[in-house]
Design a protein around this motif. Structure first.
Motif, PDB file in Angstrom:
ATOM      1  N   TYR A 195       0.857  -1.175   0.000  1.00 38.04           N
ATOM      2  CA  TYR A 195       0.000   0.000   0.000  1.00 38.04           C
ATOM      3  C   TYR A 195       0.896   1.229   0.000  1.00 38.04           C
ATOM      4  O   TYR A 195       1.776   1.338   0.844  1.00 38.04           O
ATOM      5  CB  TYR A 195      -0.905   0.017   1.236  1.00 38.04           C
ATOM      6  CG  TYR A 195      -1.956  -1.067   1.201  1.00 38.04           C
ATOM      7  CD1 TYR A 195      -3.172  -0.840   0.573  1.00 38.04           C
ATOM      8  CD2 TYR A 195      -1.723  -2.304   1.782  1.00 38.04           C
ATOM      9  CE1 TYR A 195      -4.127  -1.828   0.531  1.00 38.04           C
ATOM     10  CE2 TYR A 195      -2.685  -3.291   1.735  1.00 38.04           C
ATOM     11  CZ  TYR A 195      -3.889  -3.046   1.112  1.00 38.04           C
ATOM     12  OH  TYR A 195      -4.834  -4.025   1.062  1.00 38.04           O
ATOM     13  N   LYS A 196       0.658   2.122  -0.918  1.00 35.88           N
ATOM     14  CA  LYS A 196       1.502   3.298  -1.070  1.00 35.88           C
ATOM     15  C   LYS A 196       1.588   4.110   0.219  1.00 35.88           C
ATOM     16  O   LYS A 196       2.632   4.618   0.569  1.00 35.88           O
ATOM     17  CB  LYS A 196       0.967   4.175  -2.203  1.00 35.88           C
ATOM     18  CG  LYS A 196       1.880   5.319  -2.561  1.00 35.88           C
ATOM     19  CD  LYS A 196       1.363   6.047  -3.778  1.00 35.88           C
ATOM     20  CE  LYS A 196       2.325   7.131  -4.192  1.00 35.88           C
ATOM     21  NZ  LYS A 196       1.876   7.843  -5.387  1.00 35.88           N
ATOM     22  N   SER A 197       0.491   4.204   0.947  1.00 34.87           N
ATOM     23  CA  SER A 197       0.494   5.015   2.156  1.00 34.87           C
ATOM     24  C   SER A 197       1.020   4.292   3.383  1.00 34.87           C
ATOM     25  O   SER A 197       1.408   4.926   4.347  1.00 34.87           O
ATOM     26  CB  SER A 197      -0.925   5.512   2.454  1.00 34.87           C
ATOM     27  OG  SER A 197      -1.770   4.411   2.694  1.00 34.87           O
ATOM     28  N   GLY A 198       1.040   2.959   3.367  1.00 35.41           N
ATOM     29  CA  GLY A 198       1.409   2.253   4.591  1.00 35.41           C
ATOM     30  C   GLY A 198       2.479   1.204   4.447  1.00 35.41           C
ATOM     31  O   GLY A 198       2.871   0.591   5.428  1.00 35.41           O
ATOM     32  N   GLY A 199       2.975   0.961   3.267  1.00 32.99           N
ATOM     33  CA  GLY A 199       3.993  -0.072   3.089  1.00 32.99           C
ATOM     34  C   GLY A 199       3.361  -1.447   2.886  1.00 32.99           C
ATOM     35  O   GLY A 199       2.248  -1.569   2.419  1.00 32.99           O
TER      36      GLY A 199
END
Length: 84
Positions: free
Chosen positions: A41-45
């Motif tokens: 996930y781009k925002s959370g890794g």
């Protein structure tokens, strides 16, 4: 000089504490690992998930840590595979 050094040490300590802590998720039910997935996930890794089939045939998907994901392969017994 001492205040600047103390501030630098505090910042470094905070960064190390935040990056060294791994998340703890509730353990899933005991069973056989039938599926593994890792999604970025781009925002959370990275987020890791295992799917386990219990002895009564129920499938349960749950989130795990990176260590648990790397330790448990398709067909292995969960949670025994996490204690290698």
């Amino acid at each position: 000089m001492r205040k600047a050094l103390a501030a630098a040490v505090a910042v470094i300590s905070a960064v190390l504490a935040l990056t060294a802590c791994s998340p703890q998720y509730a353990p899933g039910p005991a069973g056989t690992v039938t599926d593994r997935s890792a999604t970025y996930y781009k925002s959370g890794g990275w987020r890791y998930q295992l799917t386990v089939t219990t002895t009564d045939g129920q499938r349960h998907a749950f989130r795990v840590t990176r260590h648990d994901y790397k330790s448990c392969f398709h067909g292995s017994a969960y949670p025994t595979c996490t204690h290698r």
